[in-house]
Every structure is written in structure tokens, then in C-alpha cells.
Enzyme design. Structure first.
Site, PDB file in Angstrom:
ATOM      1  N   GLY B  41       3.810  15.448  -5.284  1.00 14.94           N
ATOM      2  CA  GLY B  41       4.122  15.086  -6.663  1.00 14.94           C
ATOM      3  C   GLY B  41       5.252  15.881  -7.265  1.00 14.94           C
ATOM      4  CB  CYS B 250      -1.384 -17.326  -6.277  1.00 12.53           C
ATOM      5  SG  CYS B 250       0.112 -17.901  -5.425  1.00 12.53           S
ATOM      6  CB  CYS B 253      -1.801 -18.470  -1.604  1.00  6.50           C
ATOM      7  SG  CYS B 253      -2.030 -16.963  -2.553  1.00  6.50           S
ATOM      8  CB  CYS B 275       1.612 -14.005  -4.507  1.00  8.20           C
ATOM      9  SG  CYS B 275      -0.129 -14.361  -4.292  1.00  8.20           S
ATOM     10  CB  CYS B 281       2.123 -15.656  -1.394  1.00 10.93           C
ATOM     11  SG  CYS B 281       1.784 -17.228  -2.193  1.00 10.93           S
TER      12      CYS B 281
END
Lengths: 204, 307, 369
Positions: B41, B250, B253, B275, B281
Site C-alpha cells: 500500500g 446483462c 448474457c 457486462c 460476458c
């Protein structure tokens, strides 16, 4: 400055520096990302006597003119320095505080972890990375590690570290974000102990 | 350093080293990556180089990829989650050319995935590296413009300002109104910007299997999240962190748990949701999942692009 | 549809590149410009590209200008991206501008100074009237300028040497020879910045940005009351010490523009009143840039002379982080890249906040919808 190096006396580096160092780096990166796991650098070239193959491979991969290196006095200084200077062009320093890397071949007599640079508050990355040559990475007393890169906990058992190494390493970790980072090397193999790794010592 | 072991057909590229960067630059970046992994980090300053694409267009991610990539890698590059967005195509072509590397759109097959603004839907696994392109690595920059100040805040763990800002958000809007680039705490020590991914993707960073590398070329910073690292999105007890959800699924899909893009179909408000992760997808459709607008030209367009 | 074009893919990119090449060439009935023509006849554009591209190579700069269709920041970017791939052998010896073969040299501080005022090739006193004769084809060669009969002094005294005996002007401080200069091309910016880092950043900095900052300072936003001590333009020799030889050898010549701005300093308890300096140096002939750089350099030295700092030009982080046009241009223009994932996240939130807003203010109407 001419070093007066006799090129015929210098052991070779990577046969292909670009791909050799890339492969070694990926292994080292994975090792640092997963403390306690063992990386095998079986393809590394043979460095001068006193340096292990994994230590040499790390040097060829990470050292250059920007990284002052502290070299263990127990190593044949002339040969090792000539090899490092020729292949890496790195300056050699006797001051552990100045070292970006330290190559330690005799852990018993080497300075304590705290003698090296632990970085500063705003730039903790400016700390020394220690490459410590040990007898073996497995087969010794079991030590439990936790921390980033470790799922739950993991056990390691290197052989050849000084008795109080793990205490030193625990102290090193306790001062996070400060601290040195350690690579243990034995022959072709390597294991990382970054400062973020927490160590549990039996009976403490 | 002009050396390459593999002669290249393209005249322009022949003058450059494998993976474009010279070896000294790679070493410098590699050292920065190791320190970044050791201090999860924390933003490691690095000597970012000018790249052949403009700053802001992925120079940090490209430098990270160039420093780690080798001939055995399989490279995937996405922008907005999609493999076929122009900049992703451009960067993928770059590495295919300068690193002789196999490329893929298949998330599972890739060893290095470079991304801008998304984390793939498919869970990443050990052995994969996710390289983020980061425009602004400093999570506190919006609150404090000076690097000298923000660096001190990280050094002394003074993150009060960030919490105050989030709390002001709560009082103004009744919730934390941050949607992308939502700040996280890494191992309860360093406040980190996840790059402008939607907060939908934030939970994927916690305890994940892959190595996450973040590169900001223009700002000259590298940071990292190793596998199995604690990554917590900031929140308050009474205002817990939550991710985006959609009422729609979606259109192609039928996925109801993926991040969706809104596609405007006309100027009277007709729209569809698809998506954002194009490979996810496509894979779902191949598996037989069908959305309410399956067979829409958008799906065909993608299929063509994939050929 | 628009969405598909964003998901454009490889074919679209290839086509865009072909179209770009066509646009660069322009009307094929007009003869193609060659790199040597740009180098010789667009020499100030070449100089700017070398200066901000931080790579001294007139042919490469001319090529970049051609490739960039005359867009100088784009040409600068091309040169930078090339430069960054070159191996670095080390730092040269300091260039001695006192030993410059001077083509132009003026001081606004004195009517005449040792070495004389040399006007050189300057726009300064031209009347800015379009010269339509230049538009005519087959124009004859311009008449050669008359050469001075007085030989040029060598070395050419600097404004520093003119003042040296009185100590009225702060002296040149030479860094210790062992101190390797900061290298901005290899290390990230750090603060507080040393003068080496600052001058490097300014030398690479965008001319327009530095010009505006210098102008703001002149208008009172962090004024340093500058006086143009000296501007000189000409050729200098560059020397380098190869490790294996251990002594300096000449590796080439550069054209550079140098500017020394003087600013009054009223003194402090420890220091007598004295003139201070701001310094500007660029590759090629870039006077506007060198003067702006000198003013900005001096404004950024406010801490050394105990000036109050509240203007943008005095803010080191502000100036140095925003002076590079390759960085700035890239980041501003990256907004062209798709951002629809973030936009979708934002859109969702704004819709929700709007719904809540209307529910609060007009619950019945919302219910009716």
C-alpha cells in the site's frame, strides 16, 4: 577509474542477461509476494567461490551503479568485488547504512539486522535488502510466519541462521513501516522474508 | 541499451531492447516492485521514463508490464473491463510487438493482466499478476494538493482528514458518495487508492490470490498488494461500505452479479445494460446463458472483434 | 452506433493511422518538405523541440516536427520518448559559457559592457509587417550581414565578471566536483528541490507555462523586479571525462541561450545589500524561454533571500509539478479515453441522489410517477 580486472579470471554471468534476469526477477517477485515459499533458480550461473548461485543470480538481476552493496568481509573480496563490479557495475560500500543491498555469507559474524538501513518515515523503501546465505532453507527448527502474502500461516525451517535471528527479525517487523527486507538463499534456492512478515517464535 | 537477442521484422522496433525498456530501467523498476510488495500500500517513488504512449494513457502500467514480462507470459489487456477498447488494443499490440508475447482475452489463461478502471469478474488465481494503470496514486490528493503534506500524512498515519471528508459526505448526502477510486486501508497501515475502479471491484482486492501491482507513470509511483493481504474499504459502523447493484441484468448474457455498462440506444431514454467485462460476458454466452436482448448487434460486434 | 465505435478495435486504429499519414502529407501536388529544410528554415521550432525534448540533435528534432505535422508539444514528446531509450554514459563537465563563441550578447543593465553589445540575429527591432516577398517563389538569397571589424574578445566577459571586483552581485556558486547533479530523467521530483533539480525541470519546462508564470511575477504576483543583466547566444564546447582515460575530451558543440536576470536585494542582518540572480539556459536559440526561466528561477529562490511567498510563481511544488508539457498534455488529453465505467458508477449515484431529493421535496409527485 580502471579496475585492472583480469577478465579471464572472472566467472561468467547470465548467458542471456535480458531473459536470465527476467526469469530470476519473476521468481524473486513471487517469493517476496509469498513469504516463506521457496523459489528454485536452477538455471543461475556459477558466481565466484563464496557466493551461492541464488545470491549471484539476485545480484546479476538487481544490482547496478545505483545500488551500493555491502559485501560480507568473509568473502574473497578481490574476486567477488571484481565479479560484481564487472557484471553489475555496483559500488561497494563498507557502511551498512549506505547499502541498498547487503550480501551476507557468514550470518554468525555479520552485523545485526538493525545495523543496516531501515529507511525513513516518509521513504521506508530506502532501506537495505539483505541477501543472507544459509546452509539450507528446510530441515531446521520450525518457525511460523503470518502476514501479507501468506494465507493464514505458514511454516519455515531454514538452517544456518544465528540463534537470535528470529528475535532480530521480529523486532525488525515491530517497527514497520521501517525495516530491512531479507532474502534467504541456499545454493539454487531462495526464500523471502519481507519486513511485513510477522514471526511467531515458540515459547515467546 | 540497444541489444536484443531476437531480431524483429519491424524496422522501428529493432532499435529497442526486449520489452522496450533498457535493462537498467527494468532493474530500477524491479527494485521498486520488491519494495512495494514488502510495504503493501505504500507508494514507492520511481524514475518513471517517458514512454512511447502519452502520460495518462497507461505509462505506469506499461512500465510495470515491461519490467516483469518474459517470453513465457500470456498477456491480456483491458480498459473499462473490455479487451477491445481502443487503448487496450493499442497496448496489447505494443507488447505483442516488443515482447514477442502471446496475448489472450481469456482471463484464466493470462499470466499478466493489465487493466484500466476494472478488476475482471473472474476470480484471479495464484501465478497471475494484475497490473493497474493509475492516473493519480495519491488517495489524499483531492483533499490536500501538496505532495510534501500527503507524504507526511502517510508517514505518520494521519488519516483523520480522509475520515472527516467521508463523514462530510455522509452528512451532505446521507451516504458515502464515492463511487470509483474508493479509498482502502491496506493491512490497517497505508491508505491506498485502488485506481479509479468502481467500488464494486474493491472487495476483490481483499485476500485475493494474485499479485496486484499499481503503476502511475506521470506521478512516478509504484505500489502493490501481495496475495492474501487485508484490504478494507473505508466506512463507518453506521454507514457500512456497500457496492453498486443493478435492478437490471446483462442484456446479452443475463448476468445479475456483474458490473454493468449502460448503453444508450436512442435519444428518448431506451437503454440496455451489458457486462463491462467483455470476456466474462462472452464466456457466459458461450456457456449458454441468455439475456433479454441476446443476439443484439452489440454481441455480434464483439464476436467479430474477437475473430 | 457510437458504442461500437468506442469498442473500435484494431481495424479502426490502423485506419486512423493511415488517415493521419495522409493528413500529414497534405496535398500531394505540393512538394514534400524535407527534414533538412525544417532544420535550416524552421530552426527556432527545432531549437524549442531540442530544449524541451532535452535532447540536442537538430536532425532528430526536425524529423519529429515533420512527423508531428508541426505540433511542437507532440514533436517534443516524440524526442523525449526516443531520448529515454538512449544509454546514459555519464555527466559532462560543466559547460563554460564564458568561453562561448558568441553570436548575440546584450545587457540591459549597462549602455555598454566589456565585450560590447552584439545584436545578432534577432526579431527585436523588426517591424512585425508580413513580408510578402517571402511568399513569392524563387526569392533571391538574402544579402549577407556585414561582419564586425573588431575581433570578439575571448573569453567573453560575463555579467558576473563585470561585477566581480565590487561584490555587488552574488557570486557563482560552483558545486563540489564530487556532487553528482540531480538527474530528473532518472529520479522522481523530490521536495524541497535543490537548484540543480529546479533548473533541470525549468529547462525542460513548457515555454508557454514559464512565460505566463514569469509574466505573472512581473505583474506583481511574486515580483522580483528583474533586470536583464545579460543574454547571450552562441556555441559552446562540451567535454566529457571517459572513465578509462581520466581526462576530459571534447565530444561536440552545442548552441545555447543563457540569461542572467538581476534582482535587487535590500539586505538582511547578516547580508549586505546586493544583487541576486535568476538563471536561464536552453539548448538552441530560445530567448523568450531563457528569460522566463531566469525570472521563475529567481522567484523560486524566495527562501534563500527571506522573501514572503504567496504567489503561484514562488510555489515550488506548483511550478515544478506542472511545468512539463509532455506530462500535462498527456494527462489533459487522457480524458479522451473511455471513462464509462466510472461514469456509470457516478450516474447511478446521481440518479439515486436526485430521486431522494425529489422524494423529500415532493413526495406526492414521485408517488404519482
Amino acid at each position: 577509474m580502471s579496475l585492472g580486472i583480469d577478465l579471464t579470471q572472472i566467472e561468467s554471468g547470465f548467458s542471456d542477461p535480458v531473459f536470465g534476469s527476467q526469469s530470476v526477477f519473476r521468481a524473486v517477485m513471487d517469493a517476496v509476494a509469498r513469504p516463506g515459499t521457496i523459489a528454485d533458480l536452477g538455471f543461475a550461473p556459477e558466481p565466484p567461490e563464496g557466493l551461492g548461485r541464488a545470491a549471484g543470480a539476485v545480484a546479476l538481476t538487481l544490482f547496478d551503479f545505483e545500488t551500493p552493496v555491502w559485501l560480507d568481509p568473509s568473502v574473497d573480496q578481490a574476486r567477488a568485488q571484481a565479479w560484481l563490479r564487472f557484471h553489475c557495475g555496483c559500488p561497494i560500500t563498507a557502511d551498512p547504512q549506505q547499502a541498498a543491498f547487503a550480501v551476507i555469507c557468514a550470518p554468525e559474524s555479520a552485523p545485526a539486522l538493525g545495523a543496516f538501513n531501515i529507511g525513513d518515515a516518509k521513504y521506508p523503501d530506502r532501506s537495505t535488502t539483505l541477501i543472507i546465505e544459509v546452509v539450507a532453507l528446510t530441515g531446521g527448527a520450525a518457525i511460523t510466519l503470518r502476514g501479507p502474502g501468506i494465507k493464514g500461516e505458514t511454516g519455515v525451517s531454514p538452517v544456518g541462521l544465528p540463534a537470535d535471528f528470529w528475535h532480530q527479525f521480529a523486532e525488525n517487523g515491530a517497527q514497520f513501516q521501517f525495516g530491512v527486507d531479507v532474502l534467504l538463499v541456499a545454493g539454487d534456492r531462495l526464500m523471502a522474508l519481507p519486513r511485513s512478515t510477522r514471526v511467531q517464535i515458540e515459547g515467546v | 541499451m540497444i541489444s536484443t537477442s531476437t531480431p524483429r521484422s519491424n524496422e522501428t522496433e529493432r532499435y529497442y531492447n526486449y520489452a522496450y525498456l533498457d535493462e537498467q530501467t527494468k532493474r530500477m523498476i524491479r527494485r521498486a516492485i520488491l519494495k512495494a510488495l514488502a510495504i503493501p500500500g505504500y507508494q514507492v517513488p520511481f524514475g518513471s521514463r517517458e514512454m512511447p504512449v502519452p502520460y495518462g494513457w497507461g505509462t505506469g502500467g506499461i512500465q510495470l508490464t515491461a519490467a516483469i514480462i518474459g517470453p513465457d507470459d500470456v498477456y491480456k489487456c483491458i480498459d473499462q473491463g473490455a479487451d477491445d477498447t481502443t487503448n487496450a488494443v493499442s497496448i496489447r499490440q505494443f507488447f505483442a510487438k516488443v515482447a514477442d508475447v502471446a496475448t489472450t482475452e481469456d482471463t484464466a489463461e493470462a499470466t499478466i493482466i493489465q487493466t484500466r478502471h476494472r478488476i475482471p469478474e473472474q476470480t484471479l488465481k495464484a501465478g497471475q499478476v494484475l497490473v493497474f494503470q493509475v492516473p493519480q496514486p495519491e488517495p489524499l490528493r483531492g483533499l490536500e494538493a501538496r505532495e510534501t503534506e500527503t507524504r507526511a500524512m502517510h508517514a505518520y498515519e494521519e488519516y483523520g482528514l480522509q475520515y472527516v471528508s467521508l463523514y462530510e459526505n455522509v452528512s451532505a448526502y446521507g451516504r458515502i458518495a464515492a463511487t470509483a477510486g474508493y479509498p482502502v486501508m491496506v493491512e490497517e497501515r497505508y491508505l491506498m487508492s485502488p485506481s479509479p475502479i468502481p467500488k464494486f471491484d474493491n472487495p476483490k482486492m481483499d485476500d485475493n490470490e494474485a499479485i496486484l501491482l499499481f503503476g502511475a507513470g506521470r506521478e512516478k509511483r509504484i505500489y502493490a498488494v501481495p496475495p492474501h493481504t487485508q484490504v478494507r474499504s473505508l466506512d463507518f459502523e453506521d454507514y457500512p461500505f456497500e457496492v453498486q447493484t443493478w435492478e437490471e441484468s446483462c442484456a446479452l448474457c443475463g448476468a445479475d452479479d456483474a458490473y454493468l455498462d449502460e448503453v444508450v440506444l436512442d435519444d428518448v431514454g431506451t437503454k440496455m445494460f451489458v457486462c463491462s467485462d467483455s470476456h466474462h460476458c462472452g464466456q457466459r454466452r458461450a456457456e449458454g446463458h441468455v439475456g433479454p436482448m441476446a443476439g443484439h448487434q452489440l454481441a455480434q460486434g464483439e464476436a467479430e472483434a474477437a475473430l | 452506433m457510437a458504442y461500437v465505435s468506442v469498442k473500435g478495435g484494431e481495424k479502426a486504429i490502423t485506419n486512423a493511422h493511415s488517415w493521419l499519414a495522409e493528413a500529414r502529407r497534405g496535398d500531394p501536388r505540393v512538394p514534400e518538405i524535407d527534414v533538412a529544410q525544417i532544420r535550416e528554415q524552421m530552426s527556432l521550432a527545432v531549437d524549442r523541440v531540442m530544449a524541451e525534448g532535452s535532447c540536442y540533435d537538430p536532425d532528430l528534432a526536425a524529423l519529429a516536427i515533420k512527423q508531428a505535422r508541426g505540433d511542437l508539444p507532440e514533436a517534443i514528446f516524440l524526442v523525449r520518448a526516443y531520448r529515454t531509450t538512449l544509454p546514459r554514459f555519464g555527466a559532462s563537465e560543466p559547460v563554460e559559457t564564458e568561453e562561448m563563441a558568441v553570436l548575440r550578447r546584450i545587457s540591459a543593465a549597462f549602455k555598454d559592457i566589456p565585450g560590447g553589445q552584439i545584436l545578432g540575429p534577432t526579431f527585436d527591432y523588426t517591424h512585425r509587417l508580413l513580408d510578402f516577398a517571402l511568399a513569392a517563389e524563387g526569392a533571391s538569397l538574402p544579402a549577407a550581414a556585414a561582419l564586425s571589424e573588431t575581433p570578439q574578445p575571448y573569453p567573453m566577459p560575463t555579467i558576473g565578471s563585470v561585477f566581480a571586483h565590487e561584490d555587488l552581485l552574488e557570486r557563482d556558486e560552483r558545486p563540489e566536483a564530487e556532487d553528482a547533479p540531480f538527474d530528473l530523467t532518472r529520479e522522481p521530483m523530490a521536495f524541497p528541490a535543490g537548484r540543480d533539480q529546479r533548473l533541470q525541470a525549468l529547462a525542460r519546462g513548457d515555454e508557454g507555462f514559464l512565460l505566463s508564470l514569469a509574466y505573472s511575477s512581473q505583474r506583481g504576483w511574486g515580483s522580483t523586479h528583474p533586470l536583464c543583466g545579460e543574454i547571450r547566444f552562441g556555441d559552446v564546447t562540451v567535454e566529457f571525462v571517459p572513465e578509462e582515460l581520466g581526462f576530459p575530451i571534447e565530444i561536440g558543440e552545442l548552441s545555447v541561450t543563457e540569461c542572467q536576470m538581476l534582482s535587487g536585494f535590500s539586505g538582511s542582518a547578516e547580508r549586505a545589500p546586493q544583487y541576486t540572480r535568476g538563471y536561464g539556459l536552453t539548448f538552441g536559440h530560445c530567448e523568450r524561454k531563457a528569460m522566463s526561466m531566469a525570472i521563475v528561477d529567481r522567484a523560486l529562490r524566495h527562501r534563500e533571500v527571506g522573501e514572503q511567498a504567496d504567489a503561484p510563481v514562488q510555489d515550488e511544488e506548483f511550478v515544478l509539478y506542472h511545468s512539463d508539457n509532455v506530462e500535462a498534455s498527456g494527462f489533459v488529453q487522457h480524458l479522451k479515453l473511455p471513462h464509462y465505467v466510472d461514469f456509470q458508477a457516478d450516474l447511478q449515484l446521481i440518479r439515486r441522489l436526485r430521486r431522494e431529493h425529489f422524494e423529500r421535496n415532493n413526495p406526492i409527485k414521485v408517488a404519482a410517477e
